[in-house]
Design an enzyme around this catalytic site. Structure first.
Site, PDB file in Angstrom:
ATOM      1  N   GLY A 231       2.021   2.875  -1.194  1.00  0.00           N
ATOM      2  CA  GLY A 231       3.407   3.118  -1.568  1.00  0.00           C
ATOM      3  C   GLY A 231       3.624   2.894  -3.046  1.00  0.00           C
ATOM      4  O   GLY A 231       2.700   3.055  -3.852  1.00  0.00           O
ATOM      5  N   GLU A 253      -2.699   0.677  -2.542  1.00  0.00           N
ATOM      6  CA  GLU A 253      -2.905   2.034  -3.062  1.00  0.00           C
ATOM      7  C   GLU A 253      -1.541   2.525  -3.513  1.00  0.00           C
ATOM      8  O   GLU A 253      -0.659   2.764  -2.694  1.00  0.00           O
ATOM      9  CB  GLU A 253      -3.518   2.932  -1.984  1.00  0.00           C
ATOM     10  CG  GLU A 253      -4.094   4.234  -2.527  1.00  0.00           C
ATOM     11  CD  GLU A 253      -3.038   5.298  -2.746  1.00  0.00           C
ATOM     12  OE1 GLU A 253      -2.739   5.586  -3.942  1.00  0.00           O
ATOM     13  OE2 GLU A 253      -2.504   5.821  -1.774  1.00  0.00           O
ATOM     14  N   CYS A 287       0.291  11.300  -3.877  1.00  0.00           N
ATOM     15  CA  CYS A 287       0.020  10.393  -5.002  1.00  0.00           C
ATOM     16  C   CYS A 287      -1.018  10.974  -5.956  1.00  0.00           C
ATOM     17  O   CYS A 287      -1.098  10.567  -7.113  1.00  0.00           O
ATOM     18  CB  CYS A 287      -0.438   9.034  -4.487  1.00  0.00           C
ATOM     19  SG  CYS A 287      -1.925   9.082  -3.455  1.00  0.00           S
TER      20      CYS A 287
END
Length: 487
Positions: A231, A253, A287
Site C-alpha cells: 500500500g 511493498e 505500483c
C-alpha cells in the site's frame, strides 16, 4: 445475494465459518458511482477472534509436511480456476478494471500464486557445514513464524492477497488477512472455497474493514509476529510505528515513481506500444506503472508525437466491454486527487497533449456517475514538480527530454521512491550499465512487467522494506535456526 436484498452483504471468515458483523461499510461500483455492496466494518473484537482462531490452528497446520500443505494449495488453485469467470466478473465490478484485464491478469495470476508456492516450498534447501577439528556438524532449520498478518491493497485485490496468503500458509503459518474495504468481494468468494480445498478451520481467516480500525488492530496485536503490507508509504509509516513495540517482522511493498529511459537507438515501435501499456494499464493503478518518461533529445519529438497518437487509441469505457483497455478509477476521492495533478500541471505552465481537459469521453447514461478518466500525457514539467516527484497512481504520465546518460540516471534517481524502472536501448552494454546505477528494486530493459516469481520483488528507499517472491518469501515467512551437533 437473495432476490429481496438490494445489496451484496459480506461477512468475515473466522475459524472456518462466516461471521456477520453488526457494523457495515458502503462499497461502490466504480463504473456507476452507486453503492452495490456492504462490507464489515471490523474492529479489535473481530481481529482478536481471528487471531485466536489462527493461533489454535497453528500447531496442527505447521506440523503438516510441506507436501501435504502443497496439495491443499493446488486444490484451491483448481477451485479458483473452475470458477474463473465468476471471479473475473466480480473483480471487474468491484474494482472498476476492465473485464479483459481481470480475465487475462488478475484471476489467472491469483490461482498461479497458489500453484507457484505449492511447488517452490518443496524445493528449498538449508545450509550445512562440518567442523572436523571440533567434531561438530552444523545445519540450519527453517520454521514457520506463527500467525501472519497480511494487508492487501485495492488495485489488484485477489492477485496481491493470494501473493501473500500462498507463501504464508505454504511455509506452515496461519493467517489473518485484511483486504482493502473498497475491494473485498473476491476475497470473500475465495473464503467459500477454503474448506473444500482442505484448509482446516482457522488456517486462513479474513477480516474485512478499514485500516484505522481492523488494520490497526491487526498490526498492533501482540500475538501477530509478522506483517506483510502492500500500500502507500504514508500507511507504512503508521504500521512501522504501531508494530515497533512488538518487534514484528515487516515486509512493506510501497509506492513508486517509476521512470522509463528511452535512448535514441531504442526499437521505437516496440517501445511506444509497451510504454502506453506500462503507463496506463489498469487505469495506471499499478505500483509498477511508468509515470516519468525520459527520452533522448534527438528522438524526443518523434516519440512524443507517436506516443500521443498511440495513447489516443487506448480505449477507456465501461469495464464490462471487452474492447475497452481501461475502466474506472477506484473511487470518487481518488479520481479527484488524480485530476488535481492536471490542474497543477496547467498552473505550472505544462502542456497537456491528450486526455483530461483535451479529449472528450463518451459514456452510456448509466455510467455518467462513474469514476472515469482518459489517459493523459503531460510535457514541460520540471523535475522538482509534484507531478515528477509524487506517486499519482492514475492514468497520467509526464514526458521530458534528456541529453546524456549520466544526466538521465541522476534525474531518474532524484525521487524518494525506488520501485521499478524501464530502459530502452539496443546497446547491451548500456542497458547493463544503466540498470546497475538505477536506484530501483526492479529494472526491465526493452520490456515491462515480465515477472519470474522466483526472483525478489520489492523496492528501495521509500518504496519499501524487504523482498518477497521465491526464496525471499520463504525466508520472510520462516525463522532460521542454527543447530550444532557434536559427534
Amino acid at each position: 445475494m437473495s432476490k429481496d436484498m438490494k445489496y451484496l452483504v459480506l461477512e468475515n471468515y473466522i475459524g472456518g465459518k462466516f461471521v456477520p458483523c453488526s457494523k457495515l461499510i458502503d462499497s461502490f461500483d466504480p463504473s456507476t458511482g452507486e453503492v452495490y455492496c456492504k462490507v464489515p466494518d471490523s474492529g479489535a473484537e473481530e481481529v482478536n477472534a481471528a487471531v485466536r482462531a489462527a493461533k489454535e490452528a497453528f500447531p496442527d497446520w505447521s506440523a503438516k509436511s510441506p507436501a501435504d500443505r502443497s496439495k491443499v494449495l493446488n486444490k484451491l488453485a483448481d477451485l479458483i480456476e473452475a470458477r474463473l469467470e465468476e471471479f473475473v466478473q466480480a473483480e471487474s465490478k468491484d474494482q472498476g478494471k476492465t473485464i479483459t484485464f481481470a480475465r487475462n491478469v488478475d484471476i489467472p495470476r491469483s490461482a498461479y500464486n497458489f500453484r507457484f508456492f505449492a511447488s517452490s516450498v518443496l524445493h528449498h534447501t538449508n545450509d550445512c557445514s562440518q567442523m572436523d577439528h571440533m567434531g561438530c556438524l552444523n545445519y540450519t532449520i527453517r520454521c514457520p513464524v506463527g500467525v501472519a498478518g497480511l494487508i492487501s491493497p485495492w488495485n489488484l485485490p485477489l492477485y496481491l492477497l493470494t501473493w501473500k496468503i500462498a507463501p504464508a500458509v505454504a511455509t506452515g503459518n496461519t493467517v489473518v488477512a485484511k483486504p482493502s474495504e473498497m475491494t473485498s468481494v473476491t476475497a470473500w468468494m475465495m473464503c467459500q472455497l477454503l474448506e473444500e480445498a482442505g484448509f482446516p478451520p482457522g488456517v486462513v481467516n479474513i477480516v474485512f474493514g478499514t485500516g484505522p480500525r481492523a488494520g490497526d488492530a491487526l498490526v498492533s496485536h501482540p500475538d501477530v509476529p509478522l506483517i506483510s503490507f502492500t500500500g502507500s508509504t504514508a500507511t507504512a509509516r503508521l504500521i512501522t510505528e504501531r508494530s515497533a513495540p512488538h518487534c514484528k517482522k515487516l515486509s512493506l511493498e510501497l509506492g513508486g515513481k517509476n521512470p522509463a529511459i528511452i535512448f535514441a537507438d531504442a526499437d521505437m515501435e516496440q517501445c511506444i506500444s509497451t510504454t502506453v501499456r506500462s503507463s496506463f494499464s489498469n487505469q495506471g493503478e499499478i505500483c509498477l506503472c511508468t509515470s516519468r518518461i525520459f527520452v533522448e533529445r534527438s528522438v524526443y519529438p518523434e516519440f512524443l508525437t507517436r506516443f500521443v497518437e498511440a495513447t489516443r487509441r487506448w480505449k477507456t469505457g465501461v469495464p464490462s466491454d471487452p474492447s475497452n483497455d481501461n475502466g474506472a478509477l477506484i473511487s470518487k476521492e481518488h479520481l479527484q486527487k488524480v485530476k488535481g495533478y492536471i490542474t497543477l500541471a496547467l498552473a505550472e505552465g505544462a502542456q497537456v497533449h491528450c486526455g483530461e481537459g483535451v479529449d472528450k469521453l463518451a459514456l452510456p447514461q448509466q455510467n455518467i456517475g462513474g469514476y472515469f478518466m482518459l489517459p493523459t500525457i503531460i510535457s514541460g514539467v520540471k523535475d522538482s514538480s509534484a507531478l515528477m516527484q509524487e506517486e499519482i497512481f492514475g492514468p497520467v504520465t509526464c514526458v521530458t527530454p534528456f541529453d546524456e546518460e549520466e544526466e538521465v540516471i541522476s534525474r531518474a534517481n532524484n525521487v524518494r521512491y525506488g520501485l521499478s524502472a524501464t530502459v530502452w536501448s539496443r546497446d547491451v552494454g548500456r542497458v547493463h550499465r544503466v540498470a546497475r546505477k538505477l536506484q530501483a528494486g526492479l529494472v526491465w530493459t526493452n520490456c515491462w512487467l515480465v515477472r519470474d516469481l522466483n526472483l525478489p520483488f520489492g523496492g528501495m528507499k521509500h518504496s519499501g522494506i524487504g523482498r518477497e517472491g521465491g526464496k525471499d518469501s520463504y525466508h520472510f515467512f520462516t525463522e532460521v535456526k542454527s543447530v550444532t551437533v557434536k559427534h
